[in-house]
Write an enzyme that holds these catalytic residues in place. Structure first.
Site, mmCIF file in Angstrom:
data_model
loop_
_atom_site.group_PDB
_atom_site.id
_atom_site.type_symbol
_atom_site.label_atom_id
_atom_site.label_comp_id
_atom_site.label_asym_id
_atom_site.label_seq_id
_atom_site.Cartn_x
_atom_site.Cartn_y
_atom_site.Cartn_z
ATOM 1 N N ILE A 29 0.465 -0.991 0.443
ATOM 2 C CA ILE A 29 0.500 -0.049 -0.530
ATOM 3 C C ILE A 29 0.842 1.272 -0.322
ATOM 4 C CG2 ILE A 29 -1.563 1.033 1.204
ATOM 5 C CD1 ILE A 29 -2.858 -1.226 2.463
ATOM 6 N N ARG A 182 -4.744 -17.788 14.497
ATOM 7 C CA ARG A 182 -5.107 -16.915 14.083
ATOM 8 C C ARG A 182 -5.966 -15.043 14.055
ATOM 9 N NH1 ARG A 182 -6.973 -16.008 8.340
ATOM 10 N NH2 ARG A 182 -7.624 -14.053 8.526
ATOM 11 N N TYR A 185 -3.944 -11.320 14.984
ATOM 12 C CA TYR A 185 -3.385 -10.146 14.377
ATOM 13 C C TYR A 185 -4.576 -9.351 14.718
ATOM 14 C CZ TYR A 185 -4.035 -7.519 9.894
ATOM 15 O OH TYR A 185 -3.938 -6.962 9.147
ATOM 16 N N TRP A 215 -7.243 -4.747 -0.063
ATOM 17 C CA TRP A 215 -7.104 -4.619 -0.901
ATOM 18 C C TRP A 215 -6.003 -4.781 -2.308
ATOM 19 C CZ3 TRP A 215 -5.171 1.144 0.978
ATOM 20 C CH2 TRP A 215 -6.596 1.486 1.742
ATOM 21 N N ARG A 235 -0.027 -13.392 0.349
ATOM 22 C CA ARG A 235 -1.698 -13.546 1.054
ATOM 23 C C ARG A 235 -2.410 -13.894 -0.220
ATOM 24 N NH1 ARG A 235 -1.606 -7.377 3.038
ATOM 25 N NH2 ARG A 235 0.326 -7.649 1.702
ATOM 26 N N VAL A 253 -7.699 -23.488 0.134
ATOM 27 C CA VAL A 253 -8.116 -24.045 2.185
ATOM 28 C C VAL A 253 -9.405 -24.309 1.951
ATOM 29 C CG1 VAL A 253 -7.394 -23.150 4.247
ATOM 30 C CG2 VAL A 253 -5.853 -22.399 2.788
ATOM 31 N N ARG A 260 -14.901 -12.646 0.002
ATOM 32 C CA ARG A 260 -13.964 -11.813 0.672
ATOM 33 C C ARG A 260 -14.719 -11.311 -0.993
ATOM 34 N NH1 ARG A 260 -12.824 -14.138 4.104
ATOM 35 N NH2 ARG A 260 -10.675 -14.605 4.921
ATOM 36 N N ASP A 337 -11.128 -18.632 10.087
ATOM 37 C CA ASP A 337 -11.045 -17.949 8.748
ATOM 38 C C ASP A 337 -12.379 -17.052 9.008
ATOM 39 O OD1 ASP A 337 -10.072 -16.873 6.619
ATOM 40 O OD2 ASP A 337 -11.016 -19.281 5.215
HETATM 41 P P1 NAD Z 1 2.632 -4.941 3.316
HETATM 42 O O1 NAD Z 1 3.497 -5.980 4.006
HETATM 43 O O2 NAD Z 1 3.408 -4.863 1.690
HETATM 44 O O3 NAD Z 1 3.702 -3.616 3.745
HETATM 45 C C1 NAD Z 1 4.239 -2.957 4.892
HETATM 46 C C2 NAD Z 1 5.120 -2.664 5.404
HETATM 47 O O4 NAD Z 1 5.542 -2.199 6.681
HETATM 48 C C3 NAD Z 1 7.044 -3.787 4.784
HETATM 49 O O5 NAD Z 1 7.104 -2.825 3.923
HETATM 50 C C4 NAD Z 1 7.580 -4.195 6.453
HETATM 51 O O6 NAD Z 1 8.642 -4.020 6.003
HETATM 52 C C5 NAD Z 1 6.811 -2.504 7.247
HETATM 53 N N1 NAD Z 1 6.852 -2.313 8.412
HETATM 54 C C6 NAD Z 1 6.779 -3.839 9.203
HETATM 55 N N2 NAD Z 1 7.556 -3.455 10.488
HETATM 56 C C7 NAD Z 1 8.209 -2.939 10.306
HETATM 57 C C8 NAD Z 1 8.778 -1.873 11.277
HETATM 58 N N3 NAD Z 1 8.931 -2.673 12.818
HETATM 59 N N4 NAD Z 1 9.670 -1.336 11.275
HETATM 60 C C9 NAD Z 1 9.423 -0.273 9.975
HETATM 61 N N5 NAD Z 1 8.869 -0.439 8.944
HETATM 62 C C10 NAD Z 1 8.329 -1.709 8.513
HETATM 63 O O7 NAD Z 1 1.184 -4.753 3.940
HETATM 64 P P2 NAD Z 1 0.579 -3.821 3.520
HETATM 65 O O8 NAD Z 1 -0.590 -4.674 2.195
HETATM 66 O O9 NAD Z 1 0.842 -2.709 2.899
HETATM 67 O O10 NAD Z 1 -0.288 -3.441 4.216
HETATM 68 C C11 NAD Z 1 0.085 -2.265 5.026
HETATM 69 C C12 NAD Z 1 -2.033 -1.794 6.168
HETATM 70 O O11 NAD Z 1 -2.392 -2.394 6.033
HETATM 71 C C13 NAD Z 1 -0.928 -3.023 7.376
HETATM 72 O O12 NAD Z 1 -0.819 -2.264 8.675
HETATM 73 C C14 NAD Z 1 -1.934 -3.885 7.331
HETATM 74 O O13 NAD Z 1 -2.454 -4.528 8.091
HETATM 75 C C15 NAD Z 1 -3.074 -3.051 6.721
HETATM 76 N N6 NAD Z 1 -4.227 -3.738 6.127
HETATM 77 C C16 NAD Z 1 -3.621 -3.825 4.371
HETATM 78 C C17 NAD Z 1 -4.769 -4.969 3.642
HETATM 79 C C18 NAD Z 1 -4.680 -5.288 2.275
HETATM 80 O O14 NAD Z 1 -5.357 -5.449 1.899
HETATM 81 N N7 NAD Z 1 -3.405 -5.057 1.687
HETATM 82 C C19 NAD Z 1 -5.776 -5.485 4.404
HETATM 83 C C20 NAD Z 1 -5.589 -5.510 5.950
HETATM 84 C C21 NAD Z 1 -4.942 -4.905 6.910
HETATM 85 N N1 UDP Z 2 -6.191 -18.865 0.346
HETATM 86 C C1 UDP Z 2 -6.310 -20.363 -0.045
HETATM 87 N N2 UDP Z 2 -6.165 -20.914 -1.154
HETATM 88 C C2 UDP Z 2 -4.103 -19.316 -0.866
HETATM 89 C C3 UDP Z 2 -3.565 -19.449 0.236
HETATM 90 C C4 UDP Z 2 -5.089 -18.588 0.783
HETATM 91 O O1 UDP Z 2 -7.879 -21.299 -0.116
HETATM 92 O O2 UDP Z 2 -3.499 -20.650 -1.166
HETATM 93 C C5 UDP Z 2 -7.318 -18.469 1.973
HETATM 94 C C6 UDP Z 2 -7.459 -18.751 2.705
HETATM 95 O O3 UDP Z 2 -7.795 -19.169 3.526
HETATM 96 C C7 UDP Z 2 -8.268 -17.280 3.124
HETATM 97 C C8 UDP Z 2 -8.503 -16.560 1.672
HETATM 98 O O4 UDP Z 2 -7.759 -17.241 0.939
HETATM 99 O O5 UDP Z 2 -9.748 -18.247 3.279
HETATM 100 C C9 UDP Z 2 -7.737 -15.556 1.774
HETATM 101 O O6 UDP Z 2 -6.475 -15.370 1.951
HETATM 102 P P1 UDP Z 2 -5.584 -13.922 2.498
HETATM 103 O O7 UDP Z 2 -3.911 -14.882 2.559
HETATM 104 O O8 UDP Z 2 -5.289 -13.020 1.006
HETATM 105 O O9 UDP Z 2 -6.410 -13.294 3.366
HETATM 106 P P2 UDP Z 2 -6.798 -13.068 3.978
HETATM 107 O O10 UDP Z 2 -8.247 -12.268 3.602
HETATM 108 O O11 UDP Z 2 -7.307 -14.313 5.203
HETATM 109 O O12 UDP Z 2 -7.039 -11.966 5.073
#
Ligand code: NAD
Ligand code: UDP
Length: 389
Positions: A29, A182, A185, A215, A235, A253, A260, A337
């Protein structure tokens, strides 16, 4: 920027450039946020992360049009005294840093809890003490399971949105038992939300909480064995991309029955930019950011990705495109899940007038085109390499 091209906020006020301390800027992101802020705004970014691979293209060379507006700080927020100075010198802090891959929640629960709660505490404290605005990234997972999932399978109430649509201000947070690690988090993220909310209520912290709903897009996670460890489990988008690139069956799985809603990263970051530039509308709010119209089961996602990948790669799909695996086999002990995740959009519509645009087929096509271009050759070379005897 000339007066004629000055950008205005949702209330018609001219947007003044600000400095943003973006923690986790090197992630999926963060990289898209940095790109957007550099190419479409005049804001400055202190990009904080332990990695910069996903934003290297924005940092070099010095001839880039935004050179000087983005600076990378290789900082681990667990233990670096420079963090407070960066937050103090910024107008706004965006905290994205987290361990956020489900495969880690039950296998590295301590790291998960520290990363999503303890490590973020100084960020909240520095913002609160220095009267700085904070946009904190939480997760849709804090809703946990839907109320409907506890009803009998044949209950007609399961079809009633009141039992499954997730609303920021009324839905409960329903997690499994403590042995189901699980939820480490979700629980850590929830406590962080409560802490930030309390800082707002008691100490006047100006905050916004973002709850992303799946996302997806280019640069999400890594492909195991190429730009991430071979044994790691990213993911679902990256897991399925990896399987498709390697011509292996996609692993469903527990039958792939979970549902989703997926939103395209480029739509989602529009919402975050609106939050950044409309503080009066975003402060004190918790926002769901997702696309309620893009709901699929994981099985359907696998089928769609298989079809789209064939189109973008020109390769026929393999004979057995999917296989079922148990969650214990795939993730290990303690996995559980979320059954279904549909965001209610009332608050974000009302405050920011934001709606996602991209349909799931379109986002899969652009994302899988990126995956194919970025990784297909590297995978071919890995597969062709003789195994050392
Ligand atoms: P990502 O893992 O790609 O990005 C997280 C970044 O944080 C990484 O680059 C990692 O190196 C950095 N980081 C982690 N710990 C650190 C530390 N101690 N010091 C400095 N940097 C550190 O994940 P993302 O998908 O970009 O997600 C960003 C945020 O959005 C997270 O808080 C995540 O929980 C939240 N989120 C994302 C999604 C999604 O759909 N992508 C869904 C739910 C929540
Ligand atoms: N999942 C799956 N096969 C894979 C990876 C994930 O069936 O190879 C499933 C997982 O069990 C969950 C969903 O896909 O039901 C979405 O998983 P993701 O890791 O993207 O994160 P979540 O949406 O659960 O935060």
């Amino acid at each position: 920027m000339s007066a004629s091209t000055a950008r205005v906020d949702l209330d018609g006020n001219i947007i003044k450039p600000i400095t943003i301390c973006m923690i986790g800027a090197g992630g999926f992101i963060g990289s898209h946020m940095c790109e957007k802020l550099m190419s479409e705004t005049e804001h400055k970014v202190f990009a904080v992360d332990v990695h910069d691979d996903k934003i290297k293209h924005l940092l070099e060379p010095d001839s880039l049009p935004w050179a000087g507006r983005i600076q990378f700080y290789r900082i681990n927020i667990k233990n670096d005294s420079r963090l407070e100075g960066l937050i103090k010198s910024s107008d706004l802090t965006l905290n994205l840093a987290a361990i956020c891959t489900p495969a880690d929640y039950n296998t590295r629960p301590l790291d998960t809890i520290y990363s999503n709660f303890i490590d973020g505490l100084p960020v909240v404290r520095y913002c609160s003490d220095n009267k700085k605005r904070l946009i904190h990234f939480s997760t849709c997972e804090i809703y946990g399971k839907t109320i409907g999932s506890y009803l009998p399978n044949d209950s007609p109430l399961r079809q009633d949105p009141a039992y499954y649509v997730l609303k920021e201000d009324t839905s409960p947070c329903i997690f499994g038992s403590v042995e189901k690690q699980r939820w480490s988090y979700a629980c850590a993220k929830q406590l962080m939300e409560r802490l930030i909310y309390a800082e707002g209520a008691e100490n006047g912290l100006k905050f916004t909480i973002v709850r992303p709903f799946n996302w997806i897009g280019p640069r999400m996670d890594f492909i195991p064995g190429i730009d991430g460890p071979s044994e790691a489990v990213p993911r679902v988008l990256a897991c399925f991309s990896n399987n498709l690139l390697r011509r292996e069956p996609l692993k469903l799985v527990d039958g792939g029955q979970s549902q989703r809603t997926f939103v395209y990263i480029k739509d989602a970051i529009e919402a975050v930019l609106l939050m950044i530039e409309n503080p009066a509308r975003a402060n004190g709010q918790i926002f769901n950011v997702g696309n309620p119209n893009n709901e699929v089961t994981v099985r359907q996602l696998a089928e769609m990705m298989t079809q789209v990948y064939s189109k973008v790669s020109g390769e026929d799909s393999i004979k057995t495109p999917t296989i079922d695996v148990s969650s214990k086999e795939f993730y290990g002990e303690g996995y559980d899940d979320s059954d279904k995740r549909i965001p209610d959009m009332t608050i974000i519509n009302k405050q920011l007038g934001w709606n996602p645009k991209t349909a799931i087929w379109d986002m899969l096509e652009s994302t899988l085109t990126y995956q194919y271009k970025t990784y297909a050759e590297a995978i071919k070379q890995t597969i062709a390499k003789p195994v050392a005897s």
